[in-house]
Design a protein around this motif. Structure first.
Motif, PDB file in Angstrom:
ATOM      1  N   THR A   1       0.847  -1.194   0.000  1.00 44.95           N
ATOM      2  CA  THR A   1       0.000   0.000   0.000  1.00 44.95           C
ATOM      3  C   THR A   1       0.875   1.233   0.000  1.00 44.95           C
ATOM      4  OG1 THR A   1      -0.108   0.048   2.400  1.00 44.95           O
ATOM      5  CG2 THR A   1      -1.869  -1.147   1.259  1.00 44.95           C
ATOM      6  N   GLN A   2       0.387   2.274  -0.623  1.00 49.16           N
ATOM      7  CA  GLN A   2       1.088   3.547  -0.656  1.00 49.16           C
ATOM      8  C   GLN A   2       0.576   4.423   0.486  1.00 49.16           C
ATOM      9  OE1 GLN A   2       3.506   4.554  -2.448  1.00 49.16           O
ATOM     10  NE2 GLN A   2       3.600   3.057  -4.085  1.00 49.16           N
ATOM     11  N   PRO A   3       1.480   5.102   1.211  1.00 51.47           N
ATOM     12  CA  PRO A   3       1.002   6.004   2.254  1.00 51.47           C
ATOM     13  C   PRO A   3       0.220   7.161   1.654  1.00 51.47           C
ATOM     14  CG  PRO A   3       3.405   6.020   2.138  1.00 51.47           C
ATOM     15  CD  PRO A   3       2.907   5.045   1.115  1.00 51.47           C
ATOM     16  N   ARG A   4      -0.780   7.634   2.377  1.00 52.07           N
ATOM     17  CA  ARG A   4      -1.556   8.789   1.933  1.00 52.07           C
ATOM     18  C   ARG A   4      -0.656  10.025   1.951  1.00 52.07           C
ATOM     19  NH1 ARG A   4      -4.020   6.583   5.951  1.00 52.07           N
ATOM     20  NH2 ARG A   4      -3.867   8.444   7.258  1.00 52.07           N
ATOM     21  N   ALA A   5      -1.058  11.051   1.223  1.00 51.16           N
ATOM     22  CA  ALA A   5      -0.257  12.273   1.146  1.00 51.16           C
ATOM     23  C   ALA A   5      -0.038  12.870   2.531  1.00 51.16           C
ATOM     24  CB  ALA A   5      -0.931  13.280   0.226  1.00 51.16           C
ATOM     25  N   GLY A   6      -1.079  12.917   3.368  1.00 48.28           N
ATOM     26  CA  GLY A   6      -0.951  13.450   4.721  1.00 48.28           C
ATOM     27  C   GLY A   6       0.019  12.634   5.550  1.00 48.28           C
ATOM     28  N   SER A   7      -0.028  11.329   5.405  1.00 45.73           N
ATOM     29  CA  SER A   7       0.885  10.461   6.139  1.00 45.73           C
ATOM     30  C   SER A   7       2.318  10.675   5.668  1.00 45.73           C
ATOM     31  CB  SER A   7       0.499   8.995   5.951  1.00 45.73           C
ATOM     32  OG  SER A   7      -0.749   8.735   6.547  1.00 45.73           O
ATOM     33  N   GLN A   8       2.505  10.878   4.381  1.00 48.81           N
ATOM     34  CA  GLN A   8       3.852  11.107   3.859  1.00 48.81           C
ATOM     35  C   GLN A   8       4.415  12.413   4.402  1.00 48.81           C
ATOM     36  OE1 GLN A   8       5.750   8.880   2.133  1.00 48.81           O
ATOM     37  NE2 GLN A   8       7.326  10.355   2.707  1.00 48.81           N
ATOM     38  N   ARG A   9       3.576  13.439   4.486  1.00 43.53           N
ATOM     39  CA  ARG A   9       4.039  14.710   5.065  1.00 43.53           C
ATOM     40  C   ARG A   9       4.449  14.511   6.521  1.00 43.53           C
ATOM     41  NH1 ARG A   9      -0.511  16.833   2.416  1.00 43.53           N
ATOM     42  NH2 ARG A   9      -1.589  16.986   4.420  1.00 43.53           N
TER      43      ARG A   9
ATOM     44  N   PHE B   1       8.115  11.422  19.917  1.00 38.09           N
ATOM     45  CA  PHE B   1       6.984  11.889  19.116  1.00 38.09           C
ATOM     46  C   PHE B   1       5.676  11.541  19.810  1.00 38.09           C
ATOM     47  CE2 PHE B   1      10.516  11.215  16.227  1.00 38.09           C
ATOM     48  CZ  PHE B   1      10.570  12.447  15.620  1.00 38.09           C
ATOM     49  N   CYS B   2       5.012  12.550  20.352  1.00 40.00           N
ATOM     50  CA  CYS B   2       3.776  12.368  21.109  1.00 40.00           C
ATOM     51  C   CYS B   2       2.593  12.893  20.296  1.00 40.00           C
ATOM     52  CB  CYS B   2       3.856  13.122  22.423  1.00 40.00           C
ATOM     53  SG  CYS B   2       5.320  12.724  23.393  1.00 40.00           S
ATOM     54  N   LEU B   3       1.483  12.176  20.368  1.00 43.72           N
ATOM     55  CA  LEU B   3       0.278  12.584  19.645  1.00 43.72           C
ATOM     56  C   LEU B   3      -0.884  12.693  20.614  1.00 43.72           C
ATOM     57  CD1 LEU B   3       1.495  10.121  17.259  1.00 43.72           C
ATOM     58  CD2 LEU B   3       0.406  12.071  16.194  1.00 43.72           C
TER      59      LEU B   3
ATOM     60  N   THR C   1      -0.315   5.056  14.423  1.00 48.38           N
ATOM     61  CA  THR C   1      -0.008   3.808  13.720  1.00 48.38           C
ATOM     62  C   THR C   1       1.082   4.041  12.681  1.00 48.38           C
ATOM     63  OG1 THR C   1      -2.255   3.009  14.053  1.00 48.38           O
ATOM     64  CG2 THR C   1      -0.984   1.971  12.292  1.00 48.38           C
ATOM     65  N   ASP C   2       0.948   5.127  11.932  1.00 49.63           N
ATOM     66  CA  ASP C   2       1.927   5.440  10.895  1.00 49.63           C
ATOM     67  C   ASP C   2       3.293   5.740  11.503  1.00 49.63           C
ATOM     68  OD1 ASP C   2       2.102   5.561   8.058  1.00 49.63           O
ATOM     69  OD2 ASP C   2       2.474   7.714   8.240  1.00 49.63           O
ATOM     70  N   LYS C   3       3.316   6.455  12.623  1.00 52.75           N
ATOM     71  CA  LYS C   3       4.569   6.761  13.313  1.00 52.75           C
ATOM     72  C   LYS C   3       5.273   5.472  13.735  1.00 52.75           C
ATOM     73  CE  LYS C   3       4.636   7.234  17.649  1.00 52.75           C
ATOM     74  NZ  LYS C   3       4.598   7.511  19.083  1.00 52.75           N
ATOM     75  N   GLU C   4       4.513   4.562  14.339  1.00 48.88           N
ATOM     76  CA  GLU C   4       5.094   3.300  14.797  1.00 48.88           C
ATOM     77  C   GLU C   4       5.664   2.490  13.642  1.00 48.88           C
ATOM     78  OE1 GLU C   4       1.887   1.550  16.968  1.00 48.88           O
ATOM     79  OE2 GLU C   4       2.086   2.961  18.622  1.00 48.88           O
ATOM     80  N   LYS C   5       4.926   2.425  12.522  1.00 52.26           N
ATOM     81  CA  LYS C   5       5.407   1.708  11.334  1.00 52.26           C
ATOM     82  C   LYS C   5       6.680   2.335  10.798  1.00 52.26           C
ATOM     83  CE  LYS C   5       1.054  -0.017   9.417  1.00 52.26           C
ATOM     84  NZ  LYS C   5       0.123   0.131   8.270  1.00 52.26           N
ATOM     85  N   PHE C   6       6.665   3.664  10.663  1.00 50.93           N
ATOM     86  CA  PHE C   6       7.820   4.379  10.103  1.00 50.93           C
ATOM     87  C   PHE C   6       9.055   4.174  10.972  1.00 50.93           C
ATOM     88  CE2 PHE C   6      10.475   8.190   9.714  1.00 50.93           C
ATOM     89  CZ  PHE C   6      10.729   8.156   8.355  1.00 50.93           C
TER      90      PHE C   6
ATOM     91  N   LYS D   1      -9.968  11.962  17.041  1.00 51.58           N
ATOM     92  CA  LYS D   1      -9.335  10.768  17.605  1.00 51.58           C
ATOM     93  C   LYS D   1      -8.849   9.851  16.481  1.00 51.58           C
ATOM     94  CE  LYS D   1     -10.498   6.777  20.492  1.00 51.58           C
ATOM     95  NZ  LYS D   1     -10.033   5.758  19.578  1.00 51.58           N
ATOM     96  N   GLU D   2      -9.633   9.753  15.407  1.00 52.66           N
ATOM     97  CA  GLU D   2      -9.275   8.884  14.287  1.00 52.66           C
ATOM     98  C   GLU D   2      -7.971   9.325  13.643  1.00 52.66           C
ATOM     99  OE1 GLU D   2     -12.307  10.310  14.669  1.00 52.66           O
ATOM    100  OE2 GLU D   2     -13.389   8.500  15.318  1.00 52.66           O
ATOM    101  N   ARG D   3      -7.809  10.632  13.466  1.00 50.22           N
ATOM    102  CA  ARG D   3      -6.566  11.146  12.863  1.00 50.22           C
ATOM    103  C   ARG D   3      -5.389  10.861  13.790  1.00 50.22           C
ATOM    104  NH1 ARG D   3      -3.496  11.688   8.675  1.00 50.22           N
ATOM    105  NH2 ARG D   3      -2.290  13.598   8.603  1.00 50.22           N
ATOM    106  N   ARG D   4      -5.583  11.077  15.084  1.00 47.23           N
ATOM    107  CA  ARG D   4      -4.529  10.773  16.048  1.00 47.23           C
ATOM    108  C   ARG D   4      -4.121   9.311  15.970  1.00 47.23           C
ATOM    109  NH1 ARG D   4      -6.424  10.072  21.771  1.00 47.23           N
ATOM    110  NH2 ARG D   4      -6.926   8.106  20.776  1.00 47.23           N
TER     111      ARG D   4
END
Length: 88
Positions: free
Chosen positions: A3-11, A72-74, A54-59, A46-49
């Motif tokens: 899967t490709q990361p979304r643009a927001g996730s890539q930023r 990195f705290c959310l 999840t994306d932070k942990e993967k990266f 909450k969903e965005r957080r």
């Protein structure tokens, strides 16, 4: 399945990468004379957080940077202490 990361996730991943270089070079310690650094990201939902967490942990896992997980705290704005703070 790839899967490709979304643009927001890539930023967000790009920001993590830039902050990593900033921290590894000791810049916050020189500039602000602190012993530790924390990067706080506030989200509206909450969903965005949860998605960014999840994306932070993967990266961090993909790049062998798990030692930076606490940096990195959310938080969701409505549930953060900043939102409930009374004005002066």
């Amino acid at each position: 399945m790839l899967t490709q990361p979304r643009a927001g996730s890539q930023r967000f991943r790009d920001k993590i990468e830039r902050y990593r270089f900033f921290i590894e070079r000791g810049r916050p310690f020189e500039k602000y004379r602190v012993q530790t650094a924390r990067i706080v990201t506030l989200t509206l939902t909450k969903e965005r957080r949860d998605n960014l967490c999840t994306d932070k942990e993967k990266f961090l896992a993909e790049n062998n940077l798990n030692k930076l997980a606490k940096v990195f705290c959310l938080a969701q704005l409505k549930t953060s202490r900043l939102h409930h703070r009374r004005p002066y």
